[in-house]
Design a protein around this motif. Structure first.
Motif, PDB file in Angstrom:
ATOM      1  N   VAL A  81       0.847  -1.193   0.000  1.00 16.22           N
ATOM      2  CA  VAL A  81       0.000   0.000   0.000  1.00 16.22           C
ATOM      3  C   VAL A  81       0.882   1.241   0.000  1.00 16.22           C
ATOM      4  O   VAL A  81       2.048   1.191   0.386  1.00 16.22           O
ATOM      5  CB  VAL A  81      -0.952   0.040   1.225  1.00 16.22           C
ATOM      6  N   GLU A 126      -0.945   5.488   3.306  1.00 16.46           N
ATOM      7  CA  GLU A 126      -2.129   4.703   3.647  1.00 16.46           C
ATOM      8  C   GLU A 126      -1.829   3.595   4.651  1.00 16.46           C
ATOM      9  O   GLU A 126      -2.743   2.899   5.090  1.00 16.46           O
ATOM     10  CB  GLU A 126      -2.733   4.081   2.381  1.00 16.46           C
ATOM     11  N   ARG A 151      -3.818   3.785   7.881  1.00 14.27           N
ATOM     12  CA  ARG A 151      -5.238   3.476   7.658  1.00 14.27           C
ATOM     13  C   ARG A 151      -5.439   1.963   7.530  1.00 14.27           C
ATOM     14  O   ARG A 151      -6.353   1.397   8.139  1.00 14.27           O
ATOM     15  CB  ARG A 151      -5.730   4.177   6.397  1.00 14.27           C
ATOM     16  N   VAL A 152      -4.586   1.323   6.752  1.00 12.35           N
ATOM     17  CA  VAL A 152      -4.709  -0.122   6.549  1.00 12.35           C
ATOM     18  C   VAL A 152      -4.512  -0.857   7.874  1.00 12.35           C
ATOM     19  O   VAL A 152      -5.275  -1.761   8.222  1.00 12.35           O
ATOM     20  CB  VAL A 152      -3.714  -0.612   5.472  1.00 12.35           C
ATOM     21  N   GLU A 175     -10.575   6.727  10.722  1.00 15.56           N
ATOM     22  CA  GLU A 175     -10.298   8.097  10.267  1.00 15.56           C
ATOM     23  C   GLU A 175      -9.533   8.894  11.315  1.00 15.56           C
ATOM     24  O   GLU A 175      -8.647   9.663  10.987  1.00 15.56           O
ATOM     25  CB  GLU A 175     -11.598   8.824   9.914  1.00 15.56           C
ATOM     26  N   ALA A 233      -5.788   6.814  12.000  1.00 12.37           N
ATOM     27  CA  ALA A 233      -4.888   6.496  10.878  1.00 12.37           C
ATOM     28  C   ALA A 233      -3.726   7.479  10.732  1.00 12.37           C
ATOM     29  O   ALA A 233      -2.583   7.046  10.550  1.00 12.37           O
ATOM     30  CB  ALA A 233      -5.677   6.391   9.580  1.00 12.37           C
ATOM     31  N   THR A 247       0.139   6.279  10.890  1.00 12.53           N
ATOM     32  CA  THR A 247       1.019   6.526   9.741  1.00 12.53           C
ATOM     33  C   THR A 247       2.266   7.288  10.181  1.00 12.53           C
ATOM     34  O   THR A 247       3.384   6.956   9.779  1.00 12.53           O
ATOM     35  CB  THR A 247       0.270   7.313   8.635  1.00 12.53           C
TER      36      THR A 247
END
Length: 187
Positions: free
Chosen positions: A74, A78, A81-82, A172, A175, A179
């Motif tokens: 990814v 992201e 988020r993943v 949301e 994440a 990250t």
């Protein structure tokens, strides 16, 4: 002899499956060997034969593969988020991990098992993303604080604001932090 080994392996797996359900639903203290044996349709002495003690059964039942996604597949932006989405789904569906979290708060052996799961599996998953792979353990620990904090607040303490949030909303919010922990240059 092969049939006996297969039968023994099947019995062991059946005991583990039932034990995972009981520990997840009732926690360690309220789960009994007798109840597990009854549901697995075996004598309680067989549970002890395969696992030795309730503690050893719990350790085996809580041996968890987080089945982490390949974060290298990814975009770097992201990854948090993943990972957050994966953990929220895991917390929602994997009761054994929740039972281990509850027990880890008061039991040193369960705490060590939880530390080991996060230190090995999460650190290995995120190492390729880290600007300095030598920091993978530190970064995994930071990510774990967020992920475990969500689980504690939502599923153990039942904090109303986080319980009321849907999974996507939680993702949301957390994440960007995950990250940053995984990919940012050192502080």
């Amino acid at each position: 002899m092969t049939e006996t080994r297969r039968s023994g392996a099947e019995t062991r797996e059946r005991i583990l499956a039932v034990a995972r359900e009981h520990f997840a639903r009732q926690g360690y203290d309220r789960t009994t060997i007798r109840a597990i044996a009854s549901e697995a349709q075996i004598d309680p002495s067989m549970v002890m034969r395969y696992f030795g003690s309730k503690e050893e059964l719990f350790t085996a039942a809580a041996s968890i593969d987080l089945a982490l996604p390949d974060l290298t597949a990814v975009a770097a932006g992201e990854a948090g988020r993943v990972m957050a989405a994966h953990f929220v789904r895991t917390w929602d569906s994997e009761g054994t991990l929740m039972a281990l979290l509850r027990r880890a708060a008061s039991d040193p052996q369960a705490a060590e098992q939880m530390r080991s799961i996060f230190a090995t599996q999460v650190a290995a998953a995120i190492a390729p993303l880290c600007p300095d792979p030598a920091q993978a353990g530190r970064r995994a620990a930071l990510a774990a604080t967020q992920l475990l904090g969500i689980a504690l607040g939502r599923y153990v303490l039942h904090l109303p604001p986080i319980v009321e949030m849907d999974a996507e909303e939680i993702v949301e919010w957390v994440a960007p932090t995950i990250t940053r922990y995984l990919t940012a240059e050192s502080a």
